[in-house]
Design a protein around this motif. Structure first.
Motif, PDB file in Angstrom:
ATOM      1  N   LYS A 168      -3.897   9.729 -21.192  1.00  0.00           N
ATOM      2  CA  LYS A 168      -5.075   8.712 -20.889  1.00  0.00           C
ATOM      3  C   LYS A 168      -6.301   9.493 -21.689  1.00  0.00           C
ATOM      4  O   LYS A 168      -6.327  10.852 -21.774  1.00  0.00           O
ATOM      5  CB  LYS A 168      -5.238   8.686 -19.476  1.00  0.00           C
ATOM      6  N   PRO A 169      -7.321   8.967 -21.875  1.00  0.00           N
ATOM      7  CA  PRO A 169      -8.474   9.513 -22.652  1.00  0.00           C
ATOM      8  C   PRO A 169      -8.929  10.497 -21.777  1.00  0.00           C
ATOM      9  O   PRO A 169      -9.424  11.483 -22.114  1.00  0.00           O
ATOM     10  CB  PRO A 169      -9.272   8.488 -22.960  1.00  0.00           C
ATOM     11  N   GLU A 170      -8.933  10.242 -20.550  1.00  0.00           N
ATOM     12  CA  GLU A 170      -9.348  11.233 -19.497  1.00  0.00           C
ATOM     13  C   GLU A 170      -8.623  12.466 -19.156  1.00  0.00           C
ATOM     14  O   GLU A 170      -8.972  13.684 -18.784  1.00  0.00           O
ATOM     15  CB  GLU A 170      -9.605  10.761 -18.098  1.00  0.00           C
ATOM     16  N   ASP A 171      -7.428  12.584 -19.983  1.00  0.00           N
ATOM     17  CA  ASP A 171      -6.705  13.776 -19.997  1.00  0.00           C
ATOM     18  C   ASP A 171      -7.192  14.890 -21.261  1.00  0.00           C
ATOM     19  O   ASP A 171      -6.745  15.887 -21.496  1.00  0.00           O
ATOM     20  CB  ASP A 171      -5.186  13.695 -20.504  1.00  0.00           C
TER      21      ASP A 171
ATOM     22  N   GLY B 197      -5.762  28.956 -24.708  1.00  0.00           N
ATOM     23  CA  GLY B 197      -6.271  27.360 -24.903  1.00  0.00           C
ATOM     24  C   GLY B 197      -5.610  26.701 -26.214  1.00  0.00           C
ATOM     25  O   GLY B 197      -5.801  27.174 -27.101  1.00  0.00           O
ATOM     26  N   THR B 198      -5.246  25.656 -25.883  1.00  0.00           N
ATOM     27  CA  THR B 198      -5.000  24.426 -26.988  1.00  0.00           C
ATOM     28  C   THR B 198      -5.731  23.176 -26.503  1.00  0.00           C
ATOM     29  O   THR B 198      -5.645  22.656 -25.527  1.00  0.00           O
ATOM     30  CB  THR B 198      -3.473  24.489 -27.087  1.00  0.00           C
ATOM     31  N   GLN B 199      -6.080  22.716 -27.710  1.00  0.00           N
ATOM     32  CA  GLN B 199      -6.937  21.068 -27.724  1.00  0.00           C
ATOM     33  C   GLN B 199      -5.874  20.093 -27.472  1.00  0.00           C
ATOM     34  O   GLN B 199      -5.066  20.158 -28.351  1.00  0.00           O
ATOM     35  CB  GLN B 199      -7.699  21.063 -28.804  1.00  0.00           C
ATOM     36  N   VAL B 200      -6.211  19.432 -26.518  1.00  0.00           N
ATOM     37  CA  VAL B 200      -5.552  17.965 -26.459  1.00  0.00           C
ATOM     38  C   VAL B 200      -6.586  16.927 -26.445  1.00  0.00           C
ATOM     39  O   VAL B 200      -7.501  16.980 -25.641  1.00  0.00           O
ATOM     40  CB  VAL B 200      -4.707  17.721 -25.068  1.00  0.00           C
ATOM     41  N   THR B 201      -6.368  15.944 -27.378  1.00  0.00           N
ATOM     42  CA  THR B 201      -7.277  14.880 -27.573  1.00  0.00           C
ATOM     43  C   THR B 201      -6.462  13.761 -27.494  1.00  0.00           C
ATOM     44  O   THR B 201      -5.488  13.582 -28.155  1.00  0.00           O
ATOM     45  CB  THR B 201      -7.911  14.928 -28.889  1.00  0.00           C
ATOM     46  N   VAL B 202      -7.020  12.963 -26.672  1.00  0.00           N
ATOM     47  CA  VAL B 202      -6.268  11.439 -26.490  1.00  0.00           C
ATOM     48  C   VAL B 202      -7.402  10.448 -26.578  1.00  0.00           C
ATOM     49  O   VAL B 202      -8.156  10.039 -26.128  1.00  0.00           O
ATOM     50  CB  VAL B 202      -5.763  11.194 -24.906  1.00  0.00           C
ATOM     51  N   SER B 203      -6.866   9.606 -27.654  1.00  0.00           N
ATOM     52  CA  SER B 203      -7.825   8.772 -28.237  1.00  0.00           C
ATOM     53  C   SER B 203      -7.154   7.254 -27.555  1.00  0.00           C
ATOM     54  O   SER B 203      -6.228   7.097 -27.187  1.00  0.00           O
ATOM     55  CB  SER B 203      -7.683   8.489 -29.693  1.00  0.00           C
TER      56      SER B 203
ATOM     57  N   GLY C 221      -2.942  18.595 -29.589  1.00  0.00           N
ATOM     58  CA  GLY C 221      -3.066  17.749 -30.744  1.00  0.00           C
ATOM     59  C   GLY C 221      -3.767  16.819 -30.541  1.00  0.00           C
ATOM     60  O   GLY C 221      -4.141  16.442 -29.319  1.00  0.00           O
ATOM     61  N   LEU C 222      -3.622  15.671 -31.284  1.00  0.00           N
ATOM     62  CA  LEU C 222      -4.368  14.368 -31.154  1.00  0.00           C
ATOM     63  C   LEU C 222      -3.251  13.117 -30.901  1.00  0.00           C
ATOM     64  O   LEU C 222      -2.290  13.200 -31.722  1.00  0.00           O
ATOM     65  CB  LEU C 222      -5.039  14.043 -32.434  1.00  0.00           C
ATOM     66  N   VAL C 223      -3.233  12.621 -29.719  1.00  0.00           N
ATOM     67  CA  VAL C 223      -2.249  11.393 -29.836  1.00  0.00           C
ATOM     68  C   VAL C 223      -3.023  10.221 -29.084  1.00  0.00           C
ATOM     69  O   VAL C 223      -4.174  10.265 -28.491  1.00  0.00           O
ATOM     70  CB  VAL C 223      -1.286  12.022 -28.572  1.00  0.00           C
TER      71      VAL C 223
ATOM     72  N   THR D  64       7.292  37.618 -12.408  1.00  0.00           N
ATOM     73  CA  THR D  64       8.450  37.365 -11.298  1.00  0.00           C
ATOM     74  C   THR D  64       7.741  37.019  -9.897  1.00  0.00           C
ATOM     75  O   THR D  64       8.599  36.827  -9.081  1.00  0.00           O
ATOM     76  CB  THR D  64       9.452  38.345 -11.481  1.00  0.00           C
ATOM     77  N   SER D  65       6.641  36.924  -9.756  1.00  0.00           N
ATOM     78  CA  SER D  65       6.174  36.629  -8.573  1.00  0.00           C
ATOM     79  C   SER D  65       4.962  35.718  -8.847  1.00  0.00           C
ATOM     80  O   SER D  65       4.361  35.517  -9.770  1.00  0.00           O
ATOM     81  CB  SER D  65       5.827  37.989  -7.852  1.00  0.00           C
ATOM     82  N   TYR D  66       4.309  35.281  -7.612  1.00  0.00           N
ATOM     83  CA  TYR D  66       3.374  34.245  -7.755  1.00  0.00           C
ATOM     84  C   TYR D  66       3.419  33.080  -8.757  1.00  0.00           C
ATOM     85  O   TYR D  66       4.555  32.630  -8.921  1.00  0.00           O
ATOM     86  CB  TYR D  66       2.000  35.211  -7.971  1.00  0.00           C
ATOM     87  N   TYR D  67       2.426  32.426  -9.124  1.00  0.00           N
ATOM     88  CA  TYR D  67       2.519  31.210  -9.802  1.00  0.00           C
ATOM     89  C   TYR D  67       2.122  31.252 -11.236  1.00  0.00           C
ATOM     90  O   TYR D  67       1.389  32.085 -11.568  1.00  0.00           O
ATOM     91  CB  TYR D  67       1.492  30.321  -9.183  1.00  0.00           C
ATOM     92  N   MET D  68       2.665  30.555 -12.133  1.00  0.00           N
ATOM     93  CA  MET D  68       2.199  30.162 -13.459  1.00  0.00           C
ATOM     94  C   MET D  68       1.702  28.895 -13.194  1.00  0.00           C
ATOM     95  O   MET D  68       2.011  27.998 -12.550  1.00  0.00           O
ATOM     96  CB  MET D  68       3.202  30.441 -14.527  1.00  0.00           C
ATOM     97  N   GLY D  69       0.359  28.493 -14.076  1.00  0.00           N
ATOM     98  CA  GLY D  69      -0.091  27.372 -13.948  1.00  0.00           C
ATOM     99  C   GLY D  69      -0.855  26.682 -15.253  1.00  0.00           C
ATOM    100  O   GLY D  69      -0.882  27.447 -16.168  1.00  0.00           O
ATOM    101  N   TRP D  70      -0.996  25.523 -15.068  1.00  0.00           N
ATOM    102  CA  TRP D  70      -1.977  24.972 -16.344  1.00  0.00           C
ATOM    103  C   TRP D  70      -3.251  24.513 -15.712  1.00  0.00           C
ATOM    104  O   TRP D  70      -3.319  23.833 -14.524  1.00  0.00           O
ATOM    105  CB  TRP D  70      -1.155  23.858 -17.045  1.00  0.00           C
ATOM    106  N   PHE D  71      -4.348  24.730 -16.497  1.00  0.00           N
ATOM    107  CA  PHE D  71      -5.694  24.344 -16.052  1.00  0.00           C
ATOM    108  C   PHE D  71      -6.057  23.697 -17.456  1.00  0.00           C
ATOM    109  O   PHE D  71      -5.648  23.989 -18.619  1.00  0.00           O
ATOM    110  CB  PHE D  71      -6.445  25.444 -15.778  1.00  0.00           C
ATOM    111  N   ARG D  72      -7.070  22.890 -17.315  1.00  0.00           N
ATOM    112  CA  ARG D  72      -8.109  22.310 -18.309  1.00  0.00           C
ATOM    113  C   ARG D  72      -9.354  22.324 -18.283  1.00  0.00           C
ATOM    114  O   ARG D  72      -9.957  22.318 -16.968  1.00  0.00           O
ATOM    115  CB  ARG D  72      -7.341  21.003 -18.669  1.00  0.00           C
ATOM    116  N   ARG D  73     -10.218  21.981 -19.375  1.00  0.00           N
ATOM    117  CA  ARG D  73     -11.667  21.982 -19.389  1.00  0.00           C
ATOM    118  C   ARG D  73     -12.013  20.819 -20.286  1.00  0.00           C
ATOM    119  O   ARG D  73     -11.683  20.860 -21.386  1.00  0.00           O
ATOM    120  CB  ARG D  73     -12.250  23.372 -19.641  1.00  0.00           C
ATOM    121  N   ALA D  74     -12.413  20.028 -19.646  1.00  0.00           N
ATOM    122  CA  ALA D  74     -12.956  18.722 -20.208  1.00  0.00           C
ATOM    123  C   ALA D  74     -14.084  18.759 -20.881  1.00  0.00           C
ATOM    124  O   ALA D  74     -14.994  19.738 -20.179  1.00  0.00           O
ATOM    125  CB  ALA D  74     -12.874  17.294 -19.427  1.00  0.00           C
ATOM    126  N   PRO D  75     -14.823  18.324 -21.880  1.00  0.00           N
ATOM    127  CA  PRO D  75     -16.209  18.276 -22.377  1.00  0.00           C
ATOM    128  C   PRO D  75     -17.011  18.111 -21.246  1.00  0.00           C
ATOM    129  O   PRO D  75     -17.210  17.233 -20.580  1.00  0.00           O
ATOM    130  CB  PRO D  75     -16.253  17.542 -23.329  1.00  0.00           C
TER     131      PRO D  75
END
Length: 122
Positions: A87-90, A115-121, A10-12, A30-41
Motif C-alpha cells: 500500500k502507499p502507506e508502506d 536502509g533500503t527505500q521502498v516506494t509504493v505508488s 524499489g518502486l512498486v 544466535t540470540s535475541y531478535y532480528m527485525g525490520w523497522f521503517r521510517r516514513a517521510p
C-alpha cells in the motif's frame, strides 16, 4: 566488523510485492531478535516485524499482518521480509536490525543496516 546490508527495495505499484533481504557479516546472530523497522517521510521510526534466532517466533505490527512475512536463513546469515499487497502507506526507508532484546523497541537493537527505500505508488 559487523555489517548488515539490506537489498531488494524499489518502486512498486499498490498491490504489488517486494522481497527485502538483510545479509549479515562479521558475526552470526544466535540470540535475541532480528527485525525490520521503517521510517516514513516525516514520521518516527516504526517497528515492522521481528523474528527470534531460531525463526520459531515472529511478531508484526498490526498494519502489516497478513501481508508481510519475516523469515531467516541461518545457514546464509540472512533475514528476509516478503511484502505482498503493498500500500502507499508502506512507503519508507526500511532498516534491518539485529541483536535486539525487545522485539519492537529499536533502542534495544545493537546493529543496523543502512536502509533500503521502498516506494509504493497509488
Amino acid at each position: 566488523q559487523v555489517q548488515l546490508v539490506e537489498s531488494g527495495g524499489g518502486l512498486v505499484q499498490a498491490g504489488g510485492s517486494l522481497r527485502l533481504s538483510c545479509a549479515a557479516s562479521g558475526r552470526t546472530f544466535t540470540s535475541y531478535y532480528m527485525g525490520w523497522f521503517r521510517r516514513a517521510p516525516g514520521k518516527e521510526r516504526e517497528f515492522v516485524a521481528a523474528i527470534t534466532s531460531s525463526g520459531g517466533i515472529t511478531h508484526y505490527v498490526d498494519s502489516v499482518k497478513g501481508r508481510f512475512t519475516i523469515s531467516r536463513d541461518n545457514a546464509k546469515n540472512t533475514m528476509y521480509l516478503q511484502m505482498n499487497s503493498l500500500k502507499p502507506e508502506d512507503t519508507g526507508v526500511y532498516y534491518c536490525a539485529a541483536d535486539g532484546a525487545s522485539y519492537n523497541d529499536y533502542l534495544t537493537y545493537n546493529y543496523w543496516g543502512q536502509g533500503t527505500q521502498v516506494t509504493v505508488s497509488s
